[in-house]
Every structure is written in C-alpha cells, then in structure tokens.
Design an enzyme around this catalytic site. Structure first.
Site, PDB file in Angstrom:
ATOM      1  N   ASP A 253       0.852  -1.184   0.000  1.00 60.69           N
ATOM      2  CA  ASP A 253       0.000   0.000   0.000  1.00 60.69           C
ATOM      3  C   ASP A 253       0.892   1.239   0.000  1.00 60.69           C
ATOM      4  OD1 ASP A 253      -2.983   0.887   0.462  1.00 60.69           O
ATOM      5  OD2 ASP A 253      -1.756   2.170   1.743  1.00 60.69           O
ATOM      6  N   LEU A 254       0.553   2.204  -0.861  1.00 58.64           N
ATOM      7  CA  LEU A 254       1.378   3.405  -0.980  1.00 58.64           C
ATOM      8  C   LEU A 254       1.066   4.378   0.150  1.00 58.64           C
ATOM      9  CD1 LEU A 254       1.217   4.069  -4.830  1.00 58.64           C
ATOM     10  CD2 LEU A 254       2.816   2.628  -3.539  1.00 58.64           C
ATOM     11  N   ASP A 296      -4.416   2.319  -4.733  1.00 61.18           N
ATOM     12  CA  ASP A 296      -2.958   2.378  -4.621  1.00 61.18           C
ATOM     13  C   ASP A 296      -2.423   1.135  -3.928  1.00 61.18           C
ATOM     14  OD1 ASP A 296      -4.065   2.950  -2.178  1.00 61.18           O
ATOM     15  OD2 ASP A 296      -2.587   4.448  -1.615  1.00 61.18           O
TER      16      ASP A 296
END
Length: 646
Positions: A253-254, A296
């Site tokens: 996960d960004l 994302d």
C-alpha cells in the site's frame, strides 16, 4: 479439367473427402475386371483374361489399400494438392487401358459375353463418376475417355441393342456429370462456408482470448489485476501444497498517495500508479509475479525456494524502488510503500487465508512500521484471532445494553474550568469482557454496525449533555461511514433535533480518514451539520498527510492538536515550534485550538506560555461516568488547581 488450387483450405477439404472414396474406386475396378475376365476365361487369349487382369488387379488392390490406410493421415495443403494432381494424371491412362482391354474382349464369345462387356463398361464408368465426384477433373477425364470409345464400339457393332445401350450410357453419363457438377458446386459452397465459419470461430476465439487477457489486466498500469491475482494465487497455493513448496504473498500500500491526488489531480495520481507499476514489474521473473489489486494497492506472489530473510530482503528492495522520486513533468513527488508478507507453509490453510494474513501484516506495517516490511508472525496471529473473536461477538452483541459512554473534560486554560466533555465509547461484553474502542470501532466500521453504534451513543450523549450547564459543550466522534451518505447525516440531524440540545453546544470530531475516501460527500455532510449550528473539529491534527489542505477546504470550527506533539514538549524544541505554528494557523483562520494528551505540569506550563486556550488530558481528569461529570463540574474552579491525575 485441372485440379483447383486457389484455396489451400478448400483443397484440403476436397482431399479429405476424396481420400475416403478412392479405396471404393479401386474395389469397383478390381471386382468388375475380374468378373469380366472370368466370363471370358475359356474364349479369349490368356494375356487378356489372366495376365493383364492379374497385373492390373495387383496395382489396383495395392493402391486401394494404400489410400485406405492413409485416409485419416494429416497432410498439408501442398501434399493434398500433389496427391490429387497425381490421381488426376493417373485417371487418363487407367481409363484408356481399361477401355481398350474391355473393347478387345468384345469380339469374343456369344451375345451374353458381349453384353457383359457392355455392362462392364457402363457400370464401371458410372461407379467411377460416383467415386470421383470430389475430383471433378478426373471424373470428366474418365467419362470422356470411356464413353467415347464405348459408344463408337456399340454403334459399329450394328446390333440394335448395343446401339441403344451405347446411347443410354451416354445419356446416363451426362446426367451423372450434371449431378456431379451440382454436387461439386454444393460441396465447394459448403466447404467455403465451413472455412468462413472456422475463420469466424478463430476470430471469436482470438477475441475471447483477448477479452480474457484484458479481463485479467489492469487497464491503467497494464499489469495483472485483482481477478488475475486471486486466480494465480489459487493455482500457486495448490501447487505449493501438493509439491511441498514455499509460497509468499506480499500486499503493498502506498503511503502519501492521497495527498498527491488531492494537490495535483487524478491525472498525476494515475502517472504515479503507472510509474510504481513499472518499478514493480522490474522485479517480475519466474518466481515473482506483480499485480494491482485496486486504488494504490499492489500485490506480489513469490514462489520457489525462499526463506523469510530473502522475502524480507525482496520487500526492502521493492520499498526502496518505490521510494525513489517520481517526475510528473510539472513537479517531482515522492511516495513510500508499506508491505505485508505472509508465507506458506508457516501460515494459511488456503490462498484466501494466506492473503488475509498478508493484508493484516500490511495493516501492522502501516500502523507501526510505515514505509517498511512486516512478515505475519505469531504475535499478529494472536491479534488476528482476537480480532475475529471480537468481530463475531460484536455481530451478535446486544449493543443497547452492552455499550456505554464515559466523558473526558476539555479544560479552558484561562478559567481552569471544563469548557466541555468528549464522549468516549465503551463496550463491556459479558462473554469476552471489556473491549477497547481501538478494537471494536474499526471492526464495527468493517461489518457495518458503526452506524447503529453512532446513533445509539449520540442519543445517550445528548441526553447527558442536556443535564449540563448551557455553557458546557459536548464533543462527539464521528466515523467516516457516518459522513458517507446524506441519509446517514440526516439521521444524525434528526437525533439532534429530537434531543432538544442546542446544536451550538455540539462539536463533532472527525479525522483525516473520514474525508479521504470521498471528500466531496464528506464535505457536503459536514456543511449540513455546520448549517445546523454544530461545530466541527479536525482530530489528531498533524499526524496525517493532508491535514493542512483540509483546514483550508473544510468548514471547520476547531482543531485538536495530537498528543504526540505534547509529550515531553518541555524537552523538545521541535514540538514547541510545531504547536506554536498550529496555534498561529488557528489564530489566522479564527479556529479554536484544543491540545490533547496533556499529562504533566511541565507540559501544561509550556503550553500555557504558548497561549493555548483549551487542553485535554490525564493531567486534569481521566474519562468519567455520567454521574461523575456533575460532581466534576461542581468541584472545578480553584480546587482544580490542586487536582492532578498521573
């Protein structure tokens, strides 16, 4: 009179049909020849009834067996054309030889033997036409080369019966040729239609394959998507389970992606996602597969002989690659990545369970090791087990009787009196005991019970607030789900109006996550509450990525400075500067500032010198029951100076 070769596929179809008829052709020639030779055995020379028929029969039988054996053998268009052409060339000499041989037998014997010769020639030519219907040119050759000499011989015999027979055979042969041409035309059309259908089927299959490929491909980043991930995961898990191999699932996960979307727009966010996908694709090989799960969030499937150390090393390289700056053309941005791994056979009874473990490891990474790698371990297994117990229990809990509220004072620094109370949820479960809000609130948000909890607790909190003095406000926390729909906000408005409490005495606390998922809807919901007269406080200010942008874009009335900036503030010059900056921001925007987490006199002294107006923390009071709030309100003032709770 030539073998057509304009369409290779049609030539193949013609050859396939023809090859099944050729053995019958040679059977007819052989049996008819031997039958005629037998009836003339005693009256014609031996070379006509023994030697020549024997040689031809051996040739015919050999070729018939050859064609029969190879009738189902696959050949290409060139080979098919070559064999058809060879048969076409061979048709003329066989027709000439058989015709000459039968005519040579015509002078021998009586009328019956001569009639047999006529029958041989008539039935043979008709049989050959039938057998050669898929090779039109050969059928035409045989018809012409057999019927012309036969008709001439019948006419020259002077016998009326033979003349009639010759004419009859000519007419029947012409009819047979007409049938052959019609059949050949129909066969040609059917073959072409079949070829068109095959081409359409190939096209449809190609389209189907392409659609399947696209269905498993993320349209933005052009890497495999969520559907492909779970399909590949099931296959990889089954293979690892059967072969006793290792399998690791990584969920990425960004961190900091949402602010880029907010500040630069979705097109910039798309560029970031494409760049991250390209960087991840560099790690893809036979052992590592890369996927985009959505938003994302990305995923890795790692197979082969990898231990936990090598998986962590891979994760660190992935995080380092993602953390490199990204040029958007109009500016440079940077995102980091948190990554959670789960490995089989250490954990996971199936692919879905392994993914859930990896997802929980990601949750742990984002909570405690942001921009780092976490591998699912025994401690997290216990946490996840506890989470499942809480989730199952919450699903069947009698919330009306098991939920309660406590209230923590918010102190006005100048007067040292309570300006308000923050309502805090408590769950005392009869089966698993007291459960922290940090445990059950996220679960309630996940399983959809948060709306009921909010409404239930808001009614109780307002009932309590109605018993306080009019200058004491209620601070109440809202979940992101409470702001997600207009219907949810309208229910809150209905509860407020029914309570009889002045909306100006109510402050709703929201966090950054409450507005991140759908800013427009959250903003609309907040404005409805503001129009009603309620205050809105942005909680945990300073801990998120885009808090400052939300201050400018939301109709806020208060900001709550996170307690992490207050802890040991008397020893941390940086914390002093941060709090001072936030206070200046609030003054500039005419927002009230409330500082959370005040626990010591030293911290309070620094905050007071900075000009903080309101504080909250254990230094003044712990959360208390409803009845205690009244006692606390009566006992505040000068006596509060002497009240300290460690």
């Amino acid at each position: 009179m030539k073998v057509p070769n304009e369409n290779p596929e049609l030539t193949l179809s013609q050859f396939e049909a023809f090859s099944k008829q050729v053995p019958l052709l040679y059977f007819i020639l052989t049996t008819n020849m031997l039958s005629l030779a037998w009836t003339h055995r005693d009256i014609a020379p031996a070379y006509l009834v023994i030697y020549l028929p024997a040689v031809l029969s051996i040739i015919f039988v050999a070729r018939g067996i050859g064609w029969f054996v190879s009738r189902n053998r696959k050949v290409d268009a060139a080979q098919a054309y070559h064999r058809l052409k060879a048969t076409n060339r061979l048709a003329a000499p066989i027709a000439i030889f058989c015709t000459g041989w039968s005519v040579a037998l015509l002078p021998y014997g009586d009328g019956f033997q001569q009639a047999h010769v006529a029958f041989f020639m008539a039935i043979t030519v008709i049989g050959c036409i039938f057998c050669l219907m898929h090779l039109r040119s050969a059928a035409m050759v045989v018809t012409v080369l057999v019927n012309a000499p036969f008709f001439l011989a019948m006419v020259l015999s002077g016998e009326e019966t033979f003349v009639a027979t010759g004419i009859n055979v000519i007419l029947v042969s012409m009819a047979m040729i007409a049938v052959l041409l019609t059949h050949y035309r129909d066969f040609h059309q059917l073959a072409e239609q079949r070829l068109v259908l095959q081409a359409q089927n190939k096209t449809m299959k190609a389209l189907s394959d392409e659609n399947l490929r696209l269905a498993n491909l993320d349209s933005l980043t052009l890497i495999a998507n969520r559907r492909s991930f779970f399909h590949t995961l099931d296959q990889a898990f089954a293979r690892a389970q059967s072969e006793g191999g290792m399998l690791a699932i990584g969920v990425i996960d960004l961190d900091g992606f949402k602010p880029i979307n907010d500040m630069y727009g979705h097109s910039a966010g798309d560029k970031v996602l494409v760049e991250v996908a390209e960087r991840l694709s560099r790690f893809a090989d036979g052992a590592v597969s890369v996927f985009r799960l959505g938003g994302d969030e990305f995923a890795l499937i790692v197979t082969g002989n990898h231990d936990e150390a090598s998986v962590v090393a891979l994760g660190n390289r992935v995080c380092d690659a993602i953390a490199q700056r990204i040029n958007l053309g109009g500016g440079v941005v940077q995102v980091t990545a948190s990554l959670g791994f789960a490995t089989f056979p250490q954990v996971g009874a199936n692919g879905q369970e392994l993914y859930e473990r990896a997802d929980y490891a990601l949750y742990t990474a984002k909570k405690h090791h942001r921009a780092g790698v976490v591998v699912f371990n025994a401690e997290q297994a216990d946490e996840l087990s506890r989470q499942k117990v809480v989730e199952e229990t919450l699903q069947v809990a009698d919330l009306e009787t098991e939920l309660s509220l406590v209230f923590q004072p918010i102190i006005d620094v100048a007067s040292r009196r309570p300006a308000g109370f923050e309502a805090l949820a408590r769950w005392n479960c009869p089966t698993i005991g007291p459960v922290s809000p940090a445990e059950f609130i996220p679960i309630a948000e996940y399983n959809g019970r948060i709306g009921l909890i909010t409404r239930l607790l808001l009614e109780r909190a307002l009932k309590t607030a109605a018993t306080w003095p009019d200058d004491v406000f209620l601070s109440f926390n809202l979940s992101p789900h409470d702001l997600a729909t207009a219907e949810g906000v309208n229910r809150l408005v209905g509860i407020i109006r029914a309570s009889g409490v002045d909306p100006r005495r109510i402050t709703f606390e929201i966090t950054e996550t409450a507005v991140m998922s759908d800013f427009e809807q959250a903003n609309a919901s907040i404005r409805i509450l503001r129009q009603l007269g309620c205050g809105i406080a942005l909680d945990d200010f300073g801990t998120g990525y885009a808090s400052l942008s939300y201050v400018h874009r939301l109709p806020l009335s208060k900001i709550k400075v996170d307690g992490s900036f207050v802890r040991e503030i008397h020893r941390k010059e940086t914390s002093v500067k941060i709090v001072k900056s936030v206070l200046a921001l609030c003054a500039e925007m005419r927002l009230e500032a409330i500082v959370e987490g005040v626990e010591t006199e030293n911290e309070m002294a620094i905050l007071e010198t900075l000009g903080v107006g309101s504080v909250q923390g254990y230094h003044f009071a712990r959360p208390m029951a409803e009845a205690e709030t009244h006692a606390f309100l009566k006992g505040t003032g000068a006596s509060l100076e002497n009240r300290r709770v460690s």
